[in-house]
Design an enzyme around this catalytic site. Structure first.
Site, mmCIF file in Angstrom:
data_model
loop_
_atom_site.group_PDB
_atom_site.id
_atom_site.type_symbol
_atom_site.label_atom_id
_atom_site.label_comp_id
_atom_site.label_asym_id
_atom_site.label_seq_id
_atom_site.Cartn_x
_atom_site.Cartn_y
_atom_site.Cartn_z
ATOM 1 N N GLY A 31 0.802 -1.213 0.000
ATOM 2 C CA GLY A 31 0.000 0.000 0.000
ATOM 3 C C GLY A 31 0.837 1.265 0.000
ATOM 4 N N HIS A 37 4.464 1.882 -8.034
ATOM 5 C CA HIS A 37 3.402 0.865 -8.044
ATOM 6 C C HIS A 37 2.502 1.046 -9.270
ATOM 7 C CE1 HIS A 37 4.210 1.320 -3.584
ATOM 8 N NE2 HIS A 37 4.393 0.024 -3.757
ATOM 9 N N LYS A 149 13.467 -2.016 -7.974
ATOM 10 C CA LYS A 149 14.125 -1.310 -6.860
ATOM 11 C C LYS A 149 14.451 -2.311 -5.751
ATOM 12 C CE LYS A 149 12.320 1.718 -3.791
ATOM 13 N NZ LYS A 149 12.738 1.119 -2.534
ATOM 14 N N ASP A 150 13.502 -3.235 -5.503
ATOM 15 C CA ASP A 150 13.757 -4.296 -4.534
ATOM 16 C C ASP A 150 14.386 -5.458 -5.296
ATOM 17 O OD1 ASP A 150 12.572 -3.100 -2.110
ATOM 18 O OD2 ASP A 150 10.764 -3.117 -3.316
ATOM 19 N N GLN A 153 14.740 -8.838 -3.550
ATOM 20 C CA GLN A 153 13.419 -9.457 -3.415
ATOM 21 C C GLN A 153 13.000 -10.111 -4.734
ATOM 22 O OE1 GLN A 153 9.895 -7.772 -1.266
ATOM 23 N NE2 GLN A 153 9.321 -7.043 -3.288
HETATM 24 O O1 PAF Z 1 7.706 -5.159 -2.033
HETATM 25 C C1 PAF Z 1 6.767 -5.140 -1.198
HETATM 26 O O2 PAF Z 1 6.006 -4.182 -1.089
HETATM 27 C C2 PAF Z 1 6.577 -6.343 -0.293
HETATM 28 O O3 PAF Z 1 7.788 -6.871 0.120
HETATM 29 C C3 PAF Z 1 5.660 -7.422 -0.889
HETATM 30 C C4 PAF Z 1 6.282 -8.059 -2.119
HETATM 31 C C5 PAF Z 1 4.316 -6.821 -1.242
HETATM 32 C C6 PAF Z 1 5.435 -8.534 0.135
HETATM 33 O O4 PAF Z 1 4.824 -8.055 1.288
#
Ligand code: PAF
Length: 282
Positions: A31, A37, A149-150, A153
């Site tokens: 959020g 996003h 950016k992540d 991840q």
């Molecule tokens: O990148 C994010 O905002 C979070 O790590 C994710 C992938 C939504 C998991 O909570």
């Protein structure tokens, strides 16, 4: 555009869409949506018939010392952004909906999570992998969209999907920056005026590193030293790490002789910010 709070509601909507032959994209978020996003939502809308945005501040990926309580939340703003960019549904569960009281199963990963952010946030990726797996099972999308950016991840999720034979295409989307270069992040909202100015040191260091690579530098120590010296010239900045790693394994390399990721994490005051570049994208 609909907002739903329960797993049952998501499943019932997905079932209806599947019966109509629609493809589904998932944009997992915590959020407080911004243009970064929005670009993921747009990419999903281009490539799928329906787009679901999950909007859930996942407690499991925050350590007790981190900013779970203060993490910014604004569902009204999020719903406007999702609607404006063509999303079809927001899944905004309460923590109890995602983690019932006897919850005790986790998805964890070795190796890739033990470098970069995993060093200062040792439980973070277990929380990310667990919640993303749950979201994948709830939504069963064709594709899922994550920001570059992540970068760690993104690599962790790609690896997890491969390891666990999860049949979902993972799409990485480019970093979106403010006009002055700062990478968009929900955490930028923590910065006061002088910190906001100081935070520019991250993107400037990234551009410096990119220029060195563009000009043919392949020795990682030279690039890292130049970037570190530059960041250290900003009094409000404290380096967590500046590293160059193999894109897939996230292990440090000495020479850029394969696709690499240069990633940095820097505290500006109390706010920890990240930025990066992939050598392949230069
Ligand atoms: O990148 C994010 O905002 C979070 O790590 C994710 C992938 C939504 C998991 O909570």
């Amino acid at each position: 555009m609909k907002i739903v709070k329960t797993i049952a509601e998501v499943r019932s909507q997905v079932k209806e869409w599947r019966e109509q032959g629609f493809t589904i994209g998932l944009v997992p978020t915590m959020g407080y949506l911004h243009e970064g996003h929005a670009s993921l939502i747009e990419a999903s809308c281009r490539e799928n018939d329906k787009t679901i945005v999950s909007d859930f501040v996942n407690p499991m990926q925050f350590a007790p010392t981190e900013d779970l309580a203060s993490y910014p939340r604004d569902l009204e703003l999020d719903s406007k952004i999702v609607e404006a960019h063509g999303g079809d549904l927001i899944f905004n569960p309460e923590p109890e909906e995602m983690y019932h009281k006897n919850f005790s199963s986790f998805v964890d990963m070795t190796v890739l999570t033990q470098e970069l952010c995993g060093l200062s946030r040792p439980t973070h990726f277990r929380g990310v992998c667990t919640v993303v797996t749950k979201l994948f099972h709830i939504v069963k999308p064709d594709r899922a969209y994550f920001g570059k950016k992540d970068a760690q991840q993104l690599a962790v999720i790609r690896h997890m999907v491969d390891d666990l034979n999860i049949d979902i295409e993972i799409i990485g989307c480019p970093i979106v920056r403010e006009s002055d270069g700062l990478a968009k992040s929900s955490r930028n909202t923590y910065l006061n005026q002088s910190e906001r100015k100081a935070a520019l040191i991250l993107s400037k260091a990234i551009f410096l590193g990119m220029d060195m690579v563009k000009n043919g530098e392949i020795n990682c120590s030279n690039i890292i030293n130049a970037m570190q010296n530059y960041i250290n010239s900003e009094p409000l900045a404290k380096i967590d790490y500046v590293k160059i790693v193999d894109c897939e394994t996230m292990q440090q390399i000495e020479i850029i002789d394969r696709p690499a990721l240069c990633a940095i994490a820097v505290y500006i005051g109390k706010t920890r910010l990240i930025d990066n570049f992939f050598t392949e994208d230069i």
